[in-house]
Design an enzyme around this catalytic site. Structure first.
Site, PDB file in Angstrom:
ATOM      1  N   ASP A  51      13.991   8.986 -32.744  1.00 60.73           N
ATOM      2  CA  ASP A  51      12.820   8.792 -31.885  1.00 60.73           C
ATOM      3  C   ASP A  51      11.552   9.343 -32.529  1.00 60.73           C
ATOM      4  OD1 ASP A  51      14.204   7.486 -29.912  1.00 60.73           O
ATOM      5  OD2 ASP A  51      14.349   9.211 -28.564  1.00 60.73           O
ATOM      6  N   GLY A  52      11.684  10.418 -33.291  1.00 56.77           N
ATOM      7  CA  GLY A  52      10.521  11.000 -33.963  1.00 56.77           C
ATOM      8  C   GLY A  52       9.899  10.025 -34.950  1.00 56.77           C
ATOM      9  N   ASN A 122       4.705   9.862 -25.752  1.00 60.05           N
ATOM     10  CA  ASN A 122       5.632  10.804 -25.128  1.00 60.05           C
ATOM     11  C   ASN A 122       4.903  11.833 -24.262  1.00 60.05           C
ATOM     12  OD1 ASN A 122       8.257  10.120 -25.634  1.00 60.05           O
ATOM     13  ND2 ASN A 122       8.706  11.875 -26.924  1.00 60.05           N
ATOM     14  N   ARG A 149      -1.755  30.428 -15.730  1.00 53.60           N
ATOM     15  CA  ARG A 149      -1.651  31.467 -16.749  1.00 53.60           C
ATOM     16  C   ARG A 149      -0.231  31.456 -17.294  1.00 53.60           C
ATOM     17  NH1 ARG A 149      -5.941  35.026 -16.969  1.00 53.60           N
ATOM     18  NH2 ARG A 149      -7.403  34.842 -15.227  1.00 53.60           N
ATOM     19  N   ASP A 151       2.134  30.275 -21.193  1.00 52.41           N
ATOM     20  CA  ASP A 151       2.161  29.882 -22.609  1.00 52.41           C
ATOM     21  C   ASP A 151       1.586  28.502 -22.870  1.00 52.41           C
ATOM     22  OD1 ASP A 151       3.278  32.276 -23.202  1.00 52.41           O
ATOM     23  OD2 ASP A 151       5.291  31.531 -23.630  1.00 52.41           O
ATOM     24  N   ALA A 163      11.957  14.146 -23.001  1.00 54.61           N
ATOM     25  CA  ALA A 163      11.773  14.864 -24.255  1.00 54.61           C
ATOM     26  C   ALA A 163      11.408  16.326 -23.998  1.00 54.61           C
ATOM     27  CB  ALA A 163      10.711  14.140 -25.087  1.00 54.61           C
ATOM     28  N   TYR A 164      10.277  16.778 -24.489  1.00 56.29           N
ATOM     29  CA  TYR A 164       9.849  18.180 -24.330  1.00 56.29           C
ATOM     30  C   TYR A 164       9.833  18.559 -22.846  1.00 56.29           C
ATOM     31  CZ  TYR A 164       7.022  22.358 -25.430  1.00 56.29           C
ATOM     32  OH  TYR A 164       6.547  23.641 -25.584  1.00 56.29           O
ATOM     33  N   SER A 167      13.120  19.751 -21.483  1.00 52.90           N
ATOM     34  CA  SER A 167      13.520  21.103 -21.898  1.00 52.90           C
ATOM     35  C   SER A 167      12.839  22.171 -21.065  1.00 52.90           C
ATOM     36  CB  SER A 167      13.210  21.312 -23.382  1.00 52.90           C
ATOM     37  OG  SER A 167      11.816  21.399 -23.610  1.00 52.90           O
ATOM     38  N   ALA A 186       6.332  28.496 -19.276  1.00 51.81           N
ATOM     39  CA  ALA A 186       6.394  29.948 -19.049  1.00 51.81           C
ATOM     40  C   ALA A 186       5.189  30.455 -18.266  1.00 51.81           C
ATOM     41  CB  ALA A 186       6.521  30.688 -20.378  1.00 51.81           C
TER      42      ALA A 186
END
Length: 265
Positions: A51-52, A122, A149, A151, A163-164, A167, A186
Site C-alpha cells: 500500500d505504501g 490516506n 493537548r 502528541d 491505516a494509522y 492504530s 495521546a
C-alpha cells in the site's frame, strides 16, 4: 479498460521483482497495452509493492483524476492492491473479463497557512517532533470546538481509516461514506485539560481548521499519507474532503469487508 492502453509502471527495481514484472509485461503486450516512460503520458498507472508504494505512485504522479491506478502487491496484505505479482493469471483474467470494477476513493485537501496546499488519500498527521506535548485549537465550520493537548492528531479518509487511524483506536469507516475522521494521538485529559477523547467523524461538507497554539512547540511534523513534509512554523491547517477522487481497479470478489476481515479478524 479497453479505452486505456498507455501504462506506466511504478516500482522500486530489484532482480526478483523485475523477473515477475517481465511476465506481466508479456501479458500486457498480448492485449495491446503500451508502456510509457513518464506517468504524464499514461492513462493507467500500475504500482508494484504494498500500500505504501501505491500511495507513493499517486503522490509522485500528482493525484491524477484522468488516470486509473492499479495496485499489484508483492505478497503482502493491502487495502489498495487487489492483484499479486505471484498470480499473473488473475491479472490476465482482469484484462479479459467483467470481474473487475472501478472504485472512486475520496481524498483530503489540505492548506497550510494559505501558502502550501496538497492532497492526501490516506491521512494527514500532525505530530510533535520534540519530547513535549503541544496544543491545537480545533475549529469546525468556523466554530471553536476544543483545545487539544497531546502528541498530535490524525485526519483520515474512509479508506485511510484502516491505516494509522486504526492504530490509534479510530473507527473503521465504510469507504462508501464520504467524510473524514479526526483522531487524537495521546491526548491529555485531567482536571485541567479536557478533550473529546474519542474519534470524530465529520461529513464531507465540513471544514476542519487546526490552529497550533504558539507556546514554544510550533515545529510539528506534518505527514501526508506515508511521507513527512518539510513545513516549519505552521500556524493554521485547513482540511476538507476534496472534490478530487482517485480511480482504482479492484476485483469484484474482493470487497472492503473481505479486506477488513482478512486483515484484522
Amino acid at each position: 479498460m479497453s479505452d486505456r492502453k498507455n501504462v506506466f509502471l511504478f516500482y522500486k527495481k530489484n532482480d526478483e521483482l523485475e523477473e515477475k514484472i517481465q511476465e506481466i509485461r508479456k501479458i500486457g503486450r498480448k492485449y495491446d497495452y503500451r508502456l510509457v516512460d513518464h506517468p504524464d503520458d499514461a492513462n493507467i498507472i500500475a504500482s508494484f509493492g504494498g500500500d505504501g508504494t501505491f500511495l507513493q505512485a499517486i503522490r509522485k504522479s500528482g493525484f491524477r483524476e484522468d488516470a486509473l491506478y492499479v495496485g499489484v502487491n508483492d505478497g503482502r496484505l493491502g487495502f489498495y492492491t487487489d492483484f499479486n505479482t505471484n498470480d499473473p493469471e488473475k491479472i490476465e483474467m482482469a484484462l479479459q473479463s467483467d470481474q473487475t470494477e472501478i472504485l472512486k476513493y475520496p481524498t483530503l485537501e489540505v492548506d497550510v497557512d494559505g501558502m502550501q496546499s496538497f492532497q492526501c488519500l490516506n491521512e494527514l498527521s500532525i505530530r510533535s517532533q520534540i519530547i513535549k506535548t503541544f496544543a491545537i485549537d480545533v475549529y469546525i465550520d468556523g466554530l471553536y470546538f476544543e483545545t487539544f493537548r497531546g502528541d498530535g492528531m490524525v485526519v483520515s479518509t474512509p479508506t485511510g481509516s484502516t491505516a494509522y487511524n486504526r492504530s490509534l483506536n479510530g473507527a473503521i469507516v465504510d469507504p462508501k461514506l464520504n467524510g473524514m475522521q479526526l483522531t487524537e494521538i495521546a491526548s491529555i485529559n485531567n482536571n485541567q485539560y479536557r478533550t473529546l477523547g474519542a474519534p470524530l467523524i465529520l461529513n464531507h461538507d465540513r471544514e476542519l481548521v487546526l490552529k497550533i497554539v504558539q507556546d514554544g512547540n510550533d515545529h510539528p511534523i506534518i505527514g501526508a499519507d506515508n511521507e513527512a513534509l518539510s513545513i516549519r512554523h505552521s500556524h493554521e491547517i485547513k482540511v476538507k474532503v476534496s472534490n478530487k477522487k482517485i480511480k482504482t481497479l479492484r476485483m469484484k470478489d474482493n470487497l472492503f469487508l473481505h479486506k477488513v476481515r482478512r486483515s484484522f479478524l
